[in-house]
Motif scaffolding. Sequence first.
Motif, mmCIF file in Angstrom:
data_model
loop_
_atom_site.group_PDB
_atom_site.id
_atom_site.type_symbol
_atom_site.label_atom_id
_atom_site.label_comp_id
_atom_site.label_asym_id
_atom_site.label_seq_id
_atom_site.Cartn_x
_atom_site.Cartn_y
_atom_site.Cartn_z
ATOM 1 N N ALA A 1 0.831 -1.203 0.000
ATOM 2 C CA ALA A 1 0.000 0.000 0.000
ATOM 3 C C ALA A 1 0.869 1.258 0.000
ATOM 4 N N SER A 2 1.971 1.221 0.742
ATOM 5 C CA SER A 2 2.872 2.378 0.760
ATOM 6 C C SER A 2 3.420 2.648 -0.628
ATOM 7 N N TYR A 3 3.738 1.556 -1.326
ATOM 8 C CA TYR A 3 4.256 1.707 -2.690
ATOM 9 C C TYR A 3 3.169 2.321 -3.582
ATOM 10 N N ALA A 4 1.953 1.797 -3.442
ATOM 11 C CA ALA A 4 0.859 2.286 -4.287
ATOM 12 C C ALA A 4 0.589 3.761 -4.039
ATOM 13 N N LEU A 5 0.728 4.189 -2.789
ATOM 14 C CA LEU A 5 0.394 5.570 -2.447
ATOM 15 C C LEU A 5 1.615 6.476 -2.459
ATOM 16 N N GLY A 6 2.770 5.892 -2.625
ATOM 17 C CA GLY A 6 3.991 6.706 -2.622
ATOM 18 C C GLY A 6 4.366 7.211 -1.247
ATOM 19 N N SER A 7 4.079 6.391 -0.221
ATOM 20 C CA SER A 7 4.406 6.812 1.140
ATOM 21 C C SER A 7 5.749 6.233 1.549
ATOM 22 N N HIS A 8 6.692 7.101 1.861
ATOM 23 C CA HIS A 8 8.007 6.608 2.285
ATOM 24 C C HIS A 8 8.102 6.487 3.797
ATOM 25 N N ASP A 9 7.224 7.191 4.502
ATOM 26 C CA ASP A 9 7.165 7.050 5.952
ATOM 27 C C ASP A 9 5.758 6.609 6.313
ATOM 28 N N THR A 10 5.664 5.376 6.717
ATOM 29 C CA THR A 10 4.361 4.800 6.999
ATOM 30 C C THR A 10 4.263 4.549 8.491
ATOM 31 N N TYR A 11 3.096 4.807 9.031
ATOM 32 C CA TYR A 11 2.937 4.691 10.474
ATOM 33 C C TYR A 11 1.886 3.651 10.823
ATOM 34 N N ILE A 12 2.127 2.959 11.911
ATOM 35 C CA ILE A 12 1.094 2.113 12.495
ATOM 36 C C ILE A 12 0.715 2.784 13.807
ATOM 37 N N TYR A 13 -0.498 3.293 13.881
ATOM 38 C CA TYR A 13 -0.939 3.914 15.126
ATOM 39 C C TYR A 13 -1.665 2.843 15.920
ATOM 40 N N ILE A 14 -1.043 2.377 16.979
ATOM 41 C CA ILE A 14 -1.624 1.244 17.711
ATOM 42 C C ILE A 14 -2.180 1.694 19.049
ATOM 43 N N ARG A 15 -3.269 1.080 19.382
ATOM 44 C CA ARG A 15 -3.962 1.378 20.622
ATOM 45 C C ARG A 15 -3.042 1.210 21.819
ATOM 46 N N GLY A 16 -3.088 2.154 22.742
ATOM 47 C CA GLY A 16 -2.204 2.125 23.899
ATOM 48 C C GLY A 16 -2.350 0.893 24.766
ATOM 49 N N GLU A 17 -3.599 0.378 24.842
ATOM 50 C CA GLU A 17 -3.826 -0.786 25.705
ATOM 51 C C GLU A 17 -3.200 -2.058 25.143
ATOM 52 N N TYR A 18 -2.911 -2.087 23.852
ATOM 53 C CA TYR A 18 -2.271 -3.261 23.271
ATOM 54 C C TYR A 18 -0.775 -3.177 23.551
ATOM 55 N N ALA A 19 -0.460 -3.276 24.825
ATOM 56 C CA ALA A 19 0.900 -2.934 25.244
ATOM 57 C C ALA A 19 1.946 -3.893 24.697
ATOM 58 N N TRP A 20 1.560 -5.135 24.462
ATOM 59 C CA TRP A 20 2.565 -6.123 24.067
ATOM 60 C C TRP A 20 2.714 -6.242 22.549
ATOM 61 N N ILE A 21 1.785 -5.668 21.817
ATOM 62 C CA ILE A 21 1.812 -5.877 20.370
ATOM 63 C C ILE A 21 2.871 -5.030 19.643
ATOM 64 N N PRO A 22 3.118 -3.789 20.076
ATOM 65 C CA PRO A 22 4.164 -3.021 19.377
ATOM 66 C C PRO A 22 5.490 -3.770 19.291
ATOM 67 N N ASP A 23 5.799 -4.526 20.337
ATOM 68 C CA ASP A 23 7.046 -5.296 20.304
ATOM 69 C C ASP A 23 7.015 -6.335 19.187
ATOM 70 N N ILE A 24 5.856 -6.989 19.068
ATOM 71 C CA ILE A 24 5.726 -8.010 18.015
ATOM 72 C C ILE A 24 5.877 -7.354 16.651
ATOM 73 N N LEU A 25 5.203 -6.197 16.481
ATOM 74 C CA LEU A 25 5.258 -5.512 15.196
ATOM 75 C C LEU A 25 6.666 -5.019 14.905
ATOM 76 N N GLU A 26 7.296 -4.490 15.941
ATOM 77 C CA GLU A 26 8.633 -3.952 15.699
ATOM 78 C C GLU A 26 9.627 -5.056 15.356
ATOM 79 N N GLN A 27 9.401 -6.202 15.965
ATOM 80 C CA GLN A 27 10.251 -7.343 15.625
ATOM 81 C C GLN A 27 10.025 -7.745 14.170
ATOM 82 N N ALA A 28 8.750 -7.765 13.778
ATOM 83 C CA ALA A 28 8.420 -8.116 12.396
ATOM 84 C C ALA A 28 9.019 -7.107 11.426
#
Lengths: 425, 365
Positions: free
Chosen positions: A110-137
Amino acid sequence: MGRKLLLEKAHVEGIRYFDVYRREGGYRSVEKALKTMTQDEIVEEVKKSGLRGRGGAGFPAGMKWGFIAKPEGVPRHLVCNADESEPGTFKDRYLMEFIPHLLIEGLIVASYALGSHDTYIYIRGEYAWIPDILEQAIAEAKANGFLGKNILGTGFDCEIYVHRGAGAYICGEETALIESLEGKRGNPRIKPPFPAIKGAWGRPTVVNNVETLAAVVPIINEGGEEFAKIGVGKSTGTKLISACGNINKPGVYEIDMTISVEEFIYSDEYCGGIPNGKRLKACIPGGSSVPILPANLLLKTAKGETRYMNYESLSDGGFATGSMMGSGGFIVLDEDQCVVRNTYSLARFYRHESCGQCSPCREGTGWMEKVLLRLEKGKEKLVISICFGISKAKLKATPFVPWVTLHHGRWLLQSVILEMSLNGM
Amino acid sequence: MSDTPLFKVTIDNISIEVPAGTTILNAARIIGGDVAPPAMCYYSKLEGSGGKCRTCLVEVSKGSEKDPRPMPKLVASCRTTVMDGMEVKNITSPKVVDARASIVEFLLLNHPLDCPICDQAGECHLQDLSYEHGKDGTRYEFQRRTFKKQDLGKYIQLHMTRCILCYRCVYTADQISNKRSHGVLDRGDHSEIATFIEKSLDNNFIGNVIDVCPVGALTDKTFRFKNRVWFLKPMDAHRDCPACSGKVTLWNRGDEVYRVTARKDQWGEVEEWICNDCRFENKKSTDWIIEGPRLIDRHSVISQGHYAGKIGLTMPTETFSAVHHGRQPKLLMDIHSVSEVNQTDIDLSSINGPAHSNNFNSNKD
């Protein structure tokens, strides 16, 4: 057995990690998209697929991508809305927790399609353990050349950043999310201008739900037309439904939008019926901000047709006798549950989460909570006129939450009537 | 500006041509009168304000000439721009009237309605709004939210209880001072205007937040409980101020200056921001050069009992000649020729004590 696109490999052991995901055919879409397709072709493919936004409103995703302004020299952004805070909805959490690479893969395409070089994932604060999983990915994808500079030698650069919210429901609304991402108080902005013209930092921005972005992967892999063949009418593809409440098998299910609501609740493949042989009383079919439906209107529409699990069928009858697909938070109440109490606890949620920017919602949700509490305690003088008053206040024009407030007024009324009729009054 | 196309918009059956990009509210304000929707949060001098209170909701019954479909929902007129051929219903739409009454009810839910002890009474937009658009009672039977009074520095007091969270003071501080030191804390119905923590507002122009506040939440500590605004005479005055334009409105009683505010236009909006020095520190009439009385036309209670825009004696209009198309009444008999009282050459006010026949008789002799 319906076709699965997103959760097909969800149970493969170790799918959370890059190696297994890649071995199972992951990141094919990135290779295909970046090497063989132009940006417009991808947008066209998504348009052809008829993919509708999975965050709740059901706006066609391809169309949204088509709206993005492309002024010369101004960066564009893609923001993934992972602020899944709707009571009853937990499909994105499942997706991010167990197959994070699917989201990352969709994000790159999707970033390629839209030409976005800085893409953000805005994740809910209560999902405290998921940012780590995403960052690892993200780190794994980067190590394997799917992110960062010059992805796969195509010259396309893209970075994905995970941004944690501070725990506000309103930040799931796209303009509030953008404000929050910019580091401000998460109040919704006034539209227009829409984010596609002026979004984060005044730059063109597209905000998409996690599931929408994940669905881009099968669209690119199999083609938009193939994707559109699944499902029915304008409800194409598959949809994740997070089912909870009084059912035997709560969880996240992928459906292809051709099954009936009855089948979804009672078949063993999905929810597996209601425990202890209880009867179905009511159901909130699309997350807490959609209208609640009593059993008779849930299984059949007001016209007596079977109600199916798709956008059109669930909203058949409008807000009077229908509901919405929403974000797919399927909450089932059996005969022992009190609709008033359930509505009260949701009203309490909305009161707590109202951002307080617009007066109808700020004042209305609190009032509603108090009325419901009194009703629940049996002290309310049943001022139905209040319920009418709130729902009649026509708060729809406000950016976001009063729209919810409107439902609440109706709910209040509806739950009172429902409770009365079910008790034979 | 000359190449901006003109759009024709019809509001409550009155057509007007406005430049593209004008909001419905501003177009309606050009027409004026009842057609202009009320606005509690929109402030034309503040960029980005509006869209919060929802009192300015209007119905768009025809989107534009090209796309005549009506808009599905009521729209906030302060933030919706006009399209060519747009048709808008404000007070002619029962939906709008009904919705506005509901909004007023919402705004008053947590408002203390302490007008009898509130300094803003008489010039309060919420008062005007509730009189003009509200219902005569509330259906709210619960406890209202309350806050303690707070001093924001030595000039301003905050009554958060009265606040309707229009965000105007936040925008004002953002746009006319370098650094904003107050804002909205918390969210929903427990959100509040506050400084974090208990700081004072000490920018030289921060006094303007008192003027932009539509209710009595931000009040002038140098004026609190001194007088009712409708007992005071607003006078335009100026002084040579190094910081601001020095053009203000003085609120006098006799020669005493009770308070100083910025000049406000017919929509209750400040014309020019004034500095704290002018507002709080110059309360002697000798500090100011009086230009003349200020015409107050919107807040009727303030203009009650004041001269109607003119200085000097105002004679009542003689109606007789007006209804007789200019003909003067014909004098049939002059009473003075037969009566010994009521003589025109005797000045009753110069008689010592009540008039008596002796006064007239003696005069005759």
